[in-house]
Write a protein that holds these residues in place. Structure first.
Motif, PDB file in Angstrom:
ATOM      1  N   SER A  66       0.861  -1.185  -0.032  1.00 24.11           N
ATOM      2  CA  SER A  66      -0.047   0.059   0.181  1.00 24.11           C
ATOM      3  C   SER A  66       0.804   1.161  -0.027  1.00 24.11           C
ATOM      4  O   SER A  66       0.446   2.628  -0.192  1.00 24.11           O
ATOM      5  N   GLY A  67       2.077   1.245   0.096  1.00 24.20           N
ATOM      6  CA  GLY A  67       3.105   2.095   0.109  1.00 24.20           C
ATOM      7  C   GLY A  67       3.357   2.824   1.466  1.00 24.20           C
ATOM      8  O   GLY A  67       4.033   3.931   1.695  1.00 24.20           O
ATOM      9  N   ASN A  68       2.844   2.089   2.655  1.00 27.12           N
ATOM     10  CA  ASN A  68       3.354   2.533   3.794  1.00 27.12           C
ATOM     11  C   ASN A  68       4.595   2.292   4.181  1.00 27.12           C
ATOM     12  O   ASN A  68       5.172   1.309   4.007  1.00 27.12           O
ATOM     13  N   ARG A  69       5.411   3.181   4.729  1.00 27.19           N
ATOM     14  CA  ARG A  69       6.885   3.182   4.947  1.00 27.19           C
ATOM     15  C   ARG A  69       7.026   3.015   6.188  1.00 27.19           C
ATOM     16  O   ARG A  69       6.656   3.640   7.273  1.00 27.19           O
ATOM     17  N   ASN A  70       8.313   2.239   6.469  1.00 22.46           N
ATOM     18  CA  ASN A  70       8.575   2.166   8.008  1.00 22.46           C
ATOM     19  C   ASN A  70      10.272   2.251   7.847  1.00 22.46           C
ATOM     20  O   ASN A  70      10.922   1.895   6.831  1.00 22.46           O
ATOM     21  N   ILE A  71      10.768   3.149   8.831  1.00 23.82           N
ATOM     22  CA  ILE A  71      12.397   3.554   8.750  1.00 23.82           C
ATOM     23  C   ILE A  71      12.679   2.382  10.002  1.00 23.82           C
ATOM     24  O   ILE A  71      12.485   2.645  11.041  1.00 23.82           O
ATOM     25  N   ALA A  72      13.598   1.588   9.429  1.00 25.98           N
ATOM     26  CA  ALA A  72      14.140   0.418  10.204  1.00 25.98           C
ATOM     27  C   ALA A  72      15.220   1.128  11.027  1.00 25.98           C
ATOM     28  O   ALA A  72      15.302   0.646  12.124  1.00 25.98           O
ATOM     29  N   SER A  73      15.910   1.667  10.508  1.00 21.00           N
ATOM     30  CA  SER A  73      17.155   2.386  11.028  1.00 21.00           C
ATOM     31  C   SER A  73      17.747   3.766  10.295  1.00 21.00           C
ATOM     32  O   SER A  73      17.555   3.825   9.284  1.00 21.00           O
ATOM     33  N   VAL A  74      18.435   4.519  11.041  1.00 16.79           N
ATOM     34  CA  VAL A  74      19.130   5.615  10.438  1.00 16.79           C
ATOM     35  C   VAL A  74      20.726   5.306  10.308  1.00 16.79           C
ATOM     36  O   VAL A  74      21.428   4.930  11.148  1.00 16.79           O
ATOM     37  N   ILE A  75      21.097   5.549   9.120  1.00 18.77           N
ATOM     38  CA  ILE A  75      22.517   5.358   8.750  1.00 18.77           C
ATOM     39  C   ILE A  75      23.334   6.806   8.561  1.00 18.77           C
ATOM     40  O   ILE A  75      23.064   7.513   7.424  1.00 18.77           O
ATOM     41  N   ASN A  76      24.010   7.091   9.658  1.00 15.88           N
ATOM     42  CA  ASN A  76      24.779   8.369   9.663  1.00 15.88           C
ATOM     43  C   ASN A  76      26.034   8.472   8.946  1.00 15.88           C
ATOM     44  O   ASN A  76      26.759   7.153   8.572  1.00 15.88           O
ATOM     45  N   GLU A  77      26.862   9.661   8.869  1.00 14.71           N
ATOM     46  CA  GLU A  77      28.269   9.702   8.200  1.00 14.71           C
ATOM     47  C   GLU A  77      28.973   8.631   8.943  1.00 14.71           C
ATOM     48  O   GLU A  77      29.142   8.779  10.347  1.00 14.71           O
ATOM     49  N   GLY A  78      29.673   7.629   8.438  1.00 13.98           N
ATOM     50  CA  GLY A  78      30.610   6.712   9.141  1.00 13.98           C
ATOM     51  C   GLY A  78      30.065   5.483   9.329  1.00 13.98           C
ATOM     52  O   GLY A  78      30.513   4.626   9.730  1.00 13.98           O
ATOM     53  N   ASP A  79      28.553   5.340   9.411  1.00 10.49           N
ATOM     54  CA  ASP A  79      27.843   4.165   9.584  1.00 10.49           C
ATOM     55  C   ASP A  79      27.985   3.343   8.522  1.00 10.49           C
ATOM     56  O   ASP A  79      28.275   3.560   7.303  1.00 10.49           O
ATOM     57  N   VAL A  80      27.434   1.957   8.839  1.00  8.94           N
ATOM     58  CA  VAL A  80      27.695   0.965   7.840  1.00  8.94           C
ATOM     59  C   VAL A  80      26.041   0.153   7.575  1.00  8.94           C
ATOM     60  O   VAL A  80      25.456   0.045   8.703  1.00  8.94           O
ATOM     61  N   TYR A  81      26.049  -0.123   6.337  1.00 10.51           N
ATOM     62  CA  TYR A  81      24.849  -0.936   5.993  1.00 10.51           C
ATOM     63  C   TYR A  81      24.927  -2.158   5.188  1.00 10.51           C
ATOM     64  O   TYR A  81      25.758  -2.289   4.468  1.00 10.51           O
ATOM     65  N   GLY A  82      24.336  -3.245   5.713  1.00 18.49           N
ATOM     66  CA  GLY A  82      24.207  -4.286   4.871  1.00 18.49           C
ATOM     67  C   GLY A  82      25.002  -5.662   5.246  1.00 18.49           C
ATOM     68  O   GLY A  82      25.123  -6.866   4.812  1.00 18.49           O
ATOM     69  N   VAL A  83      25.998  -5.249   6.382  1.00 17.43           N
ATOM     70  CA  VAL A  83      26.699  -6.491   7.117  1.00 17.43           C
ATOM     71  C   VAL A  83      25.837  -7.433   7.372  1.00 17.43           C
ATOM     72  O   VAL A  83      26.331  -8.731   7.132  1.00 17.43           O
ATOM     73  N   ALA A  84      25.035  -7.419   8.042  1.00 19.84           N
ATOM     74  CA  ALA A  84      24.078  -8.229   8.353  1.00 19.84           C
ATOM     75  C   ALA A  84      23.675  -9.188   7.560  1.00 19.84           C
ATOM     76  O   ALA A  84      23.315 -10.504   7.517  1.00 19.84           O
TER      77      ALA A  84
END
Length: 222
Positions: A66-84
């Motif tokens: 339906s297009g409803n969005r959920n923000i799972a986490s905030v990735i700031n400068e120096g942070d990492v995404y995708g390792v898990a």
């Protein structure tokens, strides 16, 4: 890769103790890219990739049909995404989206399981750091569950704001979200969130202006 980007990556928790960041980035086939606000950095179902934000802020988000969005986490400068996702060997189930104009270095996650031929010390250090990043992400996820497990929207809001206050050790602080983004993070309707914030202000629990919040009559431990 340019020196400025290498220096930015070297400040990431993923590179703590790594002696030759530039060489390790080459080992992982790293590439730097720039993204405008709302651009997709990593998409649903993408292959194993590790993203390090070197400038700006990004959100890990998911949407329903339906297009409803959920923000799972905030990735700031120096942070990492995708390792898990790399460690789990599963396809990406969230999207990484630029919350502001940002720059990111994308690394080939497959190399996490296949060290370079020389099995260099830096790769071993990187593996240890990757586990630390996954552990921190798990703790942050548990913290979010704690907020969302509250029964009422008011309790969810107070749980989140109290946690932010404890982290900065002050009663007045800025949050990283707009109203819509905070609603997405708390899995709430924006109108309901705005109305509840207004009632909480009237009740003397909080004061706020835009992203600036202040807890009123807070307990001593906050």
């Amino acid at each position: 890769m340019d020196l400025k980007t290498v220096e930015a990556v070297s400040r990431s928790k993923l590179m703590k103790g790594v002696e030759d960041t530039d060489k390790l980035l080459g080992c992982f086939g790293a590439k730097k890219s720039s993204y405008p606000k709302d651009a997709e950095i990593v998409g649903y179902g993408d292959g194993a990739a590790i993203a390090i934000i070197t400038k700006g802020t990004a959100y890990a988000v998911s949407e329903d049909y339906s297009g409803n969005r959920n923000i799972a986490s905030v990735i700031n400068e120096g942070d990492v995404y995708g390792v898990a996702f790399v460690y789990s060997d599963r396809a990406v189930t969230t999207r990484l989206v630029a919350a502001t104009p940002c720059e990111a270095v994308i690394m080939n996650g497959i190399r996490l399981h296949n060290p370079c031929e020389s099995a260099c010390r830096d790769h071993t250090t990187f593996l240890y750091n990757a586990l630390t990043v996954v552990s921190n992400a798990s703790v942050n996820f548990l913290e979010k569950i704690e907020h969302l497990s509250r029964r009422s929207l008011r309790e969810k809001i107070m749980s989140y704001l109290t946690a932010q206050s404890i982290k900065c050790r002050c009663l007045e602080f800025d949050i990283p979200f707009s109203r819509q983004e905070l609603a997405d993070w708390l899995a709430a309707d924006r109108s309901a969130l705005s109305a509840e914030l207004s009632r909480m202000k009237t009740d003397g629990l909080i004061d706020y202006n835009m992203r600036r919040f202040k807890l009123l009559n807070a307990p001593e431990h906050v």
